[in-house]
Design a protein around this motif. Structure first.
Motif, PDB file in Angstrom:
ATOM      1  N   ASP A  40      33.070  51.678  34.415  1.00 44.99           N
ATOM      2  CA  ASP A  40      33.504  50.228  34.939  1.00 44.99           C
ATOM      3  C   ASP A  40      34.671  50.112  35.815  1.00 44.99           C
ATOM      4  N   VAL A  41      34.842  48.801  36.360  1.00 47.07           N
ATOM      5  CA  VAL A  41      36.266  48.508  37.257  1.00 47.07           C
ATOM      6  C   VAL A  41      37.044  47.748  36.291  1.00 47.07           C
ATOM      7  N   SER A  42      36.806  47.708  35.130  1.00 50.97           N
ATOM      8  CA  SER A  42      37.529  46.795  33.913  1.00 50.97           C
ATOM      9  C   SER A  42      39.335  47.388  34.165  1.00 50.97           C
ATOM     10  N   GLU A  43      39.660  48.874  34.538  1.00 54.71           N
ATOM     11  CA  GLU A  43      40.935  49.123  34.528  1.00 54.71           C
ATOM     12  C   GLU A  43      41.801  48.755  35.768  1.00 54.71           C
ATOM     13  N   PHE A  44      40.881  48.072  36.799  1.00 50.85           N
ATOM     14  CA  PHE A  44      41.494  47.449  37.876  1.00 50.85           C
ATOM     15  C   PHE A  44      41.704  46.040  37.760  1.00 50.85           C
ATOM     16  N   GLN A  45      42.538  45.518  38.606  1.00 54.20           N
ATOM     17  CA  GLN A  45      42.879  43.933  38.485  1.00 54.20           C
ATOM     18  C   GLN A  45      42.535  43.471  39.723  1.00 54.20           C
ATOM     19  N   ASP A  46      42.240  42.060  39.904  1.00 57.10           N
ATOM     20  CA  ASP A  46      41.948  41.380  41.156  1.00 57.10           C
ATOM     21  C   ASP A  46      43.221  40.875  41.919  1.00 57.10           C
ATOM     22  N   LEU A  47      42.993  39.993  42.750  1.00 52.19           N
ATOM     23  CA  LEU A  47      44.457  39.467  43.298  1.00 52.19           C
ATOM     24  C   LEU A  47      45.197  38.544  42.503  1.00 52.19           C
ATOM     25  N   GLU A  48      44.601  38.009  41.546  1.00 50.34           N
ATOM     26  CA  GLU A  48      45.353  37.010  40.591  1.00 50.34           C
ATOM     27  C   GLU A  48      45.843  37.813  39.249  1.00 50.34           C
ATOM     28  N   GLY A  49      45.479  39.146  39.202  1.00 50.05           N
ATOM     29  CA  GLY A  49      45.990  39.735  38.111  1.00 50.05           C
ATOM     30  C   GLY A  49      44.870  39.898  37.102  1.00 50.05           C
ATOM     31  N   ASN A  50      43.611  39.347  37.231  1.00 49.78           N
ATOM     32  CA  ASN A  50      42.588  39.168  36.089  1.00 49.78           C
ATOM     33  C   ASN A  50      41.858  40.807  36.065  1.00 49.78           C
ATOM     34  N   THR A  51      41.385  40.826  34.928  1.00 51.67           N
ATOM     35  CA  THR A  51      40.525  41.861  34.764  1.00 51.67           C
ATOM     36  C   THR A  51      39.018  41.616  35.203  1.00 51.67           C
ATOM     37  N   VAL A  52      38.355  42.643  35.955  1.00 47.42           N
ATOM     38  CA  VAL A  52      37.010  42.426  36.384  1.00 47.42           C
ATOM     39  C   VAL A  52      36.061  43.527  35.872  1.00 47.42           C
ATOM     40  N   THR A  53      34.919  43.260  35.293  1.00 43.28           N
ATOM     41  CA  THR A  53      34.117  43.915  34.984  1.00 43.28           C
ATOM     42  C   THR A  53      32.273  43.985  35.033  1.00 43.28           C
ATOM     43  N   PHE A  54      32.028  44.984  35.060  1.00 44.22           N
ATOM     44  CA  PHE A  54      30.179  44.941  35.586  1.00 44.22           C
ATOM     45  C   PHE A  54      29.595  44.432  34.354  1.00 44.22           C
ATOM     46  N   LYS A  55      29.976  44.390  33.266  1.00 43.44           N
ATOM     47  CA  LYS A  55      29.338  43.906  32.140  1.00 43.44           C
ATOM     48  C   LYS A  55      28.656  42.473  32.137  1.00 43.44           C
ATOM     49  N   ASP A  56      27.181  42.153  32.098  1.00 41.37           N
ATOM     50  CA  ASP A  56      26.886  40.985  31.954  1.00 41.37           C
ATOM     51  C   ASP A  56      26.634  40.526  33.433  1.00 41.37           C
ATOM     52  N   LYS A  57      26.676  41.235  34.475  1.00 43.43           N
ATOM     53  CA  LYS A  57      26.999  41.174  35.611  1.00 43.43           C
ATOM     54  C   LYS A  57      25.816  41.651  36.484  1.00 43.43           C
ATOM     55  N   ILE A  58      25.279  40.980  37.506  1.00 43.06           N
ATOM     56  CA  ILE A  58      24.750  41.863  38.567  1.00 43.06           C
ATOM     57  C   ILE A  58      25.432  42.140  39.707  1.00 43.06           C
ATOM     58  N   SER A  59      25.848  43.200  39.910  1.00 42.90           N
ATOM     59  CA  SER A  59      27.267  43.404  41.061  1.00 42.90           C
ATOM     60  C   SER A  59      26.890  44.270  42.217  1.00 42.90           C
ATOM     61  N   ILE A  60      27.136  43.652  43.266  1.00 42.15           N
ATOM     62  CA  ILE A  60      27.304  44.560  44.524  1.00 42.15           C
ATOM     63  C   ILE A  60      28.582  44.887  44.728  1.00 42.15           C
ATOM     64  N   VAL A  61      28.589  46.250  44.976  1.00 42.15           N
ATOM     65  CA  VAL A  61      29.883  46.879  44.885  1.00 42.15           C
ATOM     66  C   VAL A  61      30.161  47.701  46.176  1.00 42.15           C
ATOM     67  N   ALA A  62      31.390  47.459  46.571  1.00 40.77           N
ATOM     68  CA  ALA A  62      31.848  47.932  47.865  1.00 40.77           C
ATOM     69  C   ALA A  62      33.073  48.788  47.943  1.00 40.77           C
ATOM     70  N   PHE A  63      33.243  49.855  48.539  1.00 40.73           N
ATOM     71  CA  PHE A  63      34.408  50.665  48.576  1.00 40.73           C
ATOM     72  C   PHE A  63      34.895  50.759  50.104  1.00 40.73           C
ATOM     73  N   PHE A  64      35.740  49.846  50.229  1.00 41.58           N
ATOM     74  CA  PHE A  64      35.922  49.453  51.683  1.00 41.58           C
ATOM     75  C   PHE A  64      37.338  49.645  52.295  1.00 41.58           C
ATOM     76  N   GLY A  65      37.889  50.433  51.432  1.00 41.09           N
ATOM     77  CA  GLY A  65      39.114  51.145  52.088  1.00 41.09           C
ATOM     78  C   GLY A  65      40.311  50.366  52.173  1.00 41.09           C
ATOM     79  N   GLU A  66      41.404  50.787  53.079  1.00 42.95           N
ATOM     80  CA  GLU A  66      42.446  50.148  53.362  1.00 42.95           C
ATOM     81  C   GLU A  66      42.516  49.229  54.544  1.00 42.95           C
TER      82      GLU A  66
END
Length: 214
Positions: A40-66
């Protein structure tokens, strides 16, 4: 005997046809699971400092670097060919996994794109390069990261499974979709997103019907 044969054909053919199409619907009702229980990505935080998770969502996931500025074409392709068609679904999300050093650039990038896209539905999440690689490696794909970047984007379901194709006519197995290719996004990925959304809608209808019957 002739009459019996004709009657048999008349009755049997519709049944055989129904079984054939019903079997096809079952075969294509679900997008294959290629990797179970990705990180999961729950250990990461978004721009607002919130936790995000794959749980209960259909996720399009990108790893777009720096260097997000170099990826405007990729992101524009993805938004126009995939994301804008499905923003209305509450259980659909777009997650971009980035290193911490890209935080400020991601903020500017999101603001710049807000005029042409529903960027409020984009979730940029940030972590260390090590954590990003561990998450990416858990997908168990044949693709590799260049630092923290890959042009391929992925479909992760509500149960943390990587979905894709296991019998594609061009590639055999499709773990991810090349965001540089408009054709690949328009054809393969768009079709696959439709399938997984339909799968969950059918499951929801079935669960609701079961509850009503009980």
């Amino acid at each position: 005997m002739k009459k019996f044969f004709v009657l048999l054909v008349l009755f049997a053919l519709p049944i055989i046809a129904y079984m054939f199409f019903a079997s096809g619907q079952n075969n294509f009702a679900k997008l294959p699971v290629l990797t179970e229980e990705v990180n999961d990505v729950s250990e990461f935080q978004d721009l607002e400092g919130n936790t995000v998770t794959f749980k209960d969502k259909i996720s399009i996931v990108a790893f777009f670097g720096e260097k997000l500025d170099d990826l405007k074409g990729n992101t524009f392709n993805l938004d126009q060919k995939i994301l804008e068609k499905y923003y209305e679904f509450d259980d659909f999300q777009f997650i971009v996994v980035l290193p911490e050093v890209a935080r400020e650039e991601a903020r500017k990038f999101k603001e710049e794109f807000s005029g042409i896209s529903e960027t409020q539905k984009w979730r940029f999440v940030f972590g260390t390069p090590k954590a990003i690689k561990e998450t990416f490696n858990s997908f168990k794909t044949p693709h590799t990261l260049q630092g923290t970047y890959t042009p391929y984007v992925f479909i992760v379901d509500k149960e943390f499974n990587l979905r894709g194709r296991d019998d594609d006519e061009d590639f055999g197995k499709v773990y991810g979709y090349d965001s540089r290719s408009v054709a690949e996004l328009s054809d393969k990925m768009n079709d696959d997103v439709k399938v997984i959304l339909a799968e969950y809608r059918l499951a929801l209808k079935k669960n609701n019907a079961d509850r009503e019957n009980n």
